[in-house]
Scaffold this active site. Sequence first.
Site, PDB file in Angstrom:
ATOM      1  CG  ASP A 268      -0.331  -0.076   2.534  1.00  0.00           C
ATOM      2  OD1 ASP A 268       0.718  -0.200   2.753  1.00  0.00           O
ATOM      3  OD2 ASP A 268      -1.115  -0.078   3.560  1.00  0.00           O
ATOM      4  CB  SER A 269       4.688   1.795   0.187  1.00  0.00           C
ATOM      5  OG  SER A 269       5.088   0.734  -0.702  1.00  0.00           O
TER       6      SER A 269
ATOM      7  CD  GLU B 231      -0.001  -1.494   7.931  1.00  0.00           C
ATOM      8  OE1 GLU B 231      -0.267  -0.641   8.965  1.00  0.00           O
ATOM      9  OE2 GLU B 231       0.646  -1.134   6.998  1.00  0.00           O
TER      10      GLU B 231
ATOM     11  CD  GLU C 213       7.579  -0.521   7.842  1.00  0.00           C
ATOM     12  OE1 GLU C 213       6.889  -1.146   7.341  1.00  0.00           O
ATOM     13  OE2 GLU C 213       8.054   0.592   7.396  1.00  0.00           O
TER      14      GLU C 213
ATOM     15  CG  ASP D  52       0.238  -3.972   2.221  1.00  0.00           C
ATOM     16  OD1 ASP D  52       0.300  -4.755   2.961  1.00  0.00           O
ATOM     17  OD2 ASP D  52       1.330  -3.294   1.927  1.00  0.00           O
TER      18      ASP D  52
ATOM     19  CE  LYS E  82       3.072  -5.681   3.865  1.00  0.00           C
ATOM     20  NZ  LYS E  82       2.531  -4.720   4.338  1.00  0.00           N
TER      21      LYS E  82
HETATM   22  O1  KIV Z   1       3.386  -1.049   1.404  1.00  0.00           O
HETATM   23  C1  KIV Z   1       4.649  -1.603   1.613  1.00  0.00           C
HETATM   24  O2  KIV Z   1       5.620  -1.121   0.720  1.00  0.00           O
HETATM   25  C2  KIV Z   1       5.131  -2.262   2.934  1.00  0.00           C
HETATM   26  C3  KIV Z   1       6.523  -2.387   3.109  1.00  0.00           C
HETATM   27  C4  KIV Z   1       6.774  -3.043   4.563  1.00  0.00           C
HETATM   28  C5  KIV Z   1       7.413  -2.956   2.141  1.00  0.00           C
HETATM   29  O3  KIV Z   1       4.281  -2.612   3.596  1.00  0.00           O
END
Ligand code: KIV
Length: 261
Positions: free
Chosen positions: A45-46, A116, A184, A84, A114
């Site tokens: 999600d970056s 968080e 992280e 994400d 993924k």
């Molecule tokens: O969104 C992202 O880029 C991440 C990093 C940990 C690579 O979650």
Amino acid sequence: MAALSIHHFRQAKQAGQPLVALTAADYATAQILDQAGIDLILVGDSLAMTNLGYTSTLPLTLEQMLHHAQAVRRGVERAFLVADLPFLTYQVHKEQALLSAGRLMKEAGVNGVKLEGGYPDMVETVAFLVQRGIPVLGHIGLTPQAKHQLGGYRQQGKNPPEAERLRQEALSLEQAGAFALVLEHMPAELAAQISAQAGIPTLGIGAGPACDGQILVTHDLLGLSERIPPFAKPYTNLRQAIREAVEAFANDVRQKVFPPR
Ligand code: KIV
């Protein structure tokens, strides 16, 4: 070229073979990473910041993530592909997480998701997804979707109670069935302890050398990001290379040397 499965990750940890993971948000980048033999490609999600210009990951929607994940999928043949879950597409309740993850798997063809956090509700959500056949990559330490709660992009786990909480979160996520964990921005010593205790591999980003693998944002690796976090290492300066190429082209056009007469 055989596609990697979830088993690759535990096997790599057992063999002491470091795992390599990078982000991608478009077809061309995904294809290059895949052909370079990266183990795991994350549609992170970056991309909200690196590709869409937002100042945080919070505004990203599931529709935007689907759009990027579909493009990345078309470029990936071998790597394990994870997307994400964007902010507020999984935290409301575990059924919401299942529907969001299900859309990413059905409509973009990703291999896993993924999410968080390792607090009890999130651990329950991870177990709920895993039991329904969805591979989950956990993510603890600095969790950027919680940046306002954390007071910014700060290192986590610096004092003993916080470090203990993160150790417990890692164990709980493993017990819930996560196939690997992103650690992280935490002290290297803490990441080393978590990596030694966990049966599943850890992918570090700003978490020192003792993790079972490393993950970076590809824009940081390539020197494309406007601001590169101190723990990332740019291996080239594509921002400058692109600028120079664009200026050379503009110059040739203005000097009437391109196209050649
Ligand atoms: O969104 C992202 O880029 C991440 C990093 C940990 C690579 O979650």
